[in-house]
Design an enzyme around this catalytic site. Structure first.
Site, short mmCIF file in Angstrom:
data_model
loop_
_atom_site.label_atom_id
_atom_site.label_comp_id
_atom_site.label_asym_id
_atom_site.label_seq_id
_atom_site.Cartn_x
_atom_site.Cartn_y
_atom_site.Cartn_z
N LYS A 1 -5.44 -11.22 -5.59
CA LYS A 1 -6.10 -11.34 -4.87
C LYS A 1 -7.25 -10.63 -5.48
O LYS A 1 -7.02 -9.39 -5.51
CB LYS A 1 -6.06 -11.63 -3.05
N LYS B 1 -11.77 -5.78 -2.06
CA LYS B 1 -12.37 -3.97 -1.91
C LYS B 1 -12.15 -2.84 -2.57
O LYS B 1 -13.31 -2.40 -2.92
CB LYS B 1 -13.39 -4.56 -0.57
N LYS C 1 1.09 -1.27 -0.16
CA LYS C 1 -0.15 0.20 0.03
C LYS C 1 1.53 1.40 -0.07
O LYS C 1 0.81 2.43 -0.34
CB LYS C 1 -0.87 -0.13 1.99
#
Ligand code: TYM
Length: 333
Positions: free
Chosen positions: A198, A201, A116
């Site tokens: 993966k 969301k 991130k």
């Protein structure tokens, strides 16, 4: 109740929940509750959600919706403690103490942080760096033994174990050492457009994920567009990651092994297989969606559940917190 093992898990309402969250986490929780040998705490971890920027109105809606999804999926509020993280201040209080017992080095090694922050450039929030400590606090406050999560959270769980052992060594036995629990077949549901990563969301491409609240026609479209391969045969192999992922999805929902699905579709093409995968997902999600909509239209019921949940959770959490505060040398309140 006293000698039941404690289970803790949570989901952050930072985006609408996906099929990955459902199969990797929630569906497992429902199964564990039936064993009746656990004392389960399921939390909507809103404090984790603000590690990335949130629109307050959306965060409020999603926090309640995640709680509604827990209940609609079958987590019974009478048997489990369901609550919202920010309603139990002990989480942030323990988090500070544990932050002071964590190392920059170990936090910097967390792959989620590395991924991130690589995208964040100059403006990476400090919360993104320290959030695994908050997650450790969530778990350790309840003397948790089992943490049902997807594979992506295992590294954070190991950090929680390390922090707990370090604290126990420094200040005498305080925390139980938690174990992770993953459902192998659903531990990592992959992105439909890129089955090497993966399902998430926070993905920019909505075709990569299925949301728990996606209507049937959207689910059909997304599955029919899911990336596959040119082999043309339904096999369970790493060489066909797209098909493997669809088998995992179908297998987890139906509760059957991958080999059974391979056998069933031995003479069928991808189009037929995908059609059935979509219908299996729809029949699993539709009743959940209906119940979520019901719960969301009458917030009173949700309010009662999260209020009594926070009370129960606070009682347990504060017992651990008091011990911790005493051990590190704070004057009792
Ligand atoms: P979060 O909100 O990203 O994900 C919630 C749960 O869903 C699982 N999951 C998946 N499982 C299989 N396939 C996928 N594609 C997939 N995507 C997500 C996650 O592994 C997780 O179990 N930090 C945590 C939330 C948290 C927590 C905790 C969890 C906070 N405190 C204490 C357990 C215990 C998180 O961000 O999960």
């Amino acid at each position: 109740m006293e000698n039941k093992k404690v289970i803790f898990s949570g989901i952050k309402p930072s985006g609408d929940l996906t099929l990955g969250n459902y199969l990797g986490a929630i569906k497992n929780w429902v199964k564990l509750q039936d064993d009746n040998q656990y004392d389960c705490f399921y939390c909507v971890v809103d404090m984790h959600a603000i590690t990335v920027k949130q629109t307050p109105k959306d965060l409020r809606r999603r926090t309640l919706e995640v709680l509604a999804i827990y209940i609609a999926a079958g987590i019974e509020p009478e048997k489990n403690t369901l609550f919202i993280q920010s309603h139990v201040p002990a989480h942030s209080e323990l988090s500070w103490v544990l932050t002071c017992n964590s190392y920059m080095g170990e936090l910097g090694r967390m792959t989620q942080y590395k991924d991130k922050s690589a995208k964040g450039g100059e403006s990476i929030g400090a919360g993104l760096f320290t959030y695994p400590v908050l997650m450790a606090s969530d778990i350790l406050l309840y003397q948790t033994e089992l943490v049902p999560v997807g594979k992506d959270q295992i590294q954070h769980l190991e950090l929680a174990r390390d922090i707990a052992m370090r604290f126990n060594n420094a200040y005498s036995d305080t925390f139980k050492i938690p174990e992770g629990y993953v459902n192998k077949q659903a531990s990592k549901i992959m992105d439909l457009q890129n089955p090497e990563k993966k399902m998430s969301k926070s993905d920019e491409n909505p075709n990569g994920y299925i949301l728990i609240m996606d209507p049937p026609e959207v689910i059909r479209k997304k599955i029919s567009r899911a990336v596959t391969d040119t082999v043309g045969k339904v096999n369970y192999t790493d060489d066909q990651p797209g098909i493997k992922n669809l088998i995992n999805i179908m297998g987890t929902i139906r509760g059957v092994k991958p080999e059974e699905i391979v056998e069933e579709y031995a003479d069928k093409g991808y189009a037929d297989f995908k059609k059935d995968v979509a219908e299996v997902i729809i029949s699993e999600l539709q009743p959940i969606q209906e119940r979520v909509n019901e719960l969301m239209s009458n917030k009173k019921e949700l309010e009662e559940i999260y209020k009594s949940g926070a009370q129960k959770a606070s009682y347990v959490a504060n017992k651990t917190l008091r011990k911790v505060m005493k051990k590190v040398g704070f004057i009792p309140r």
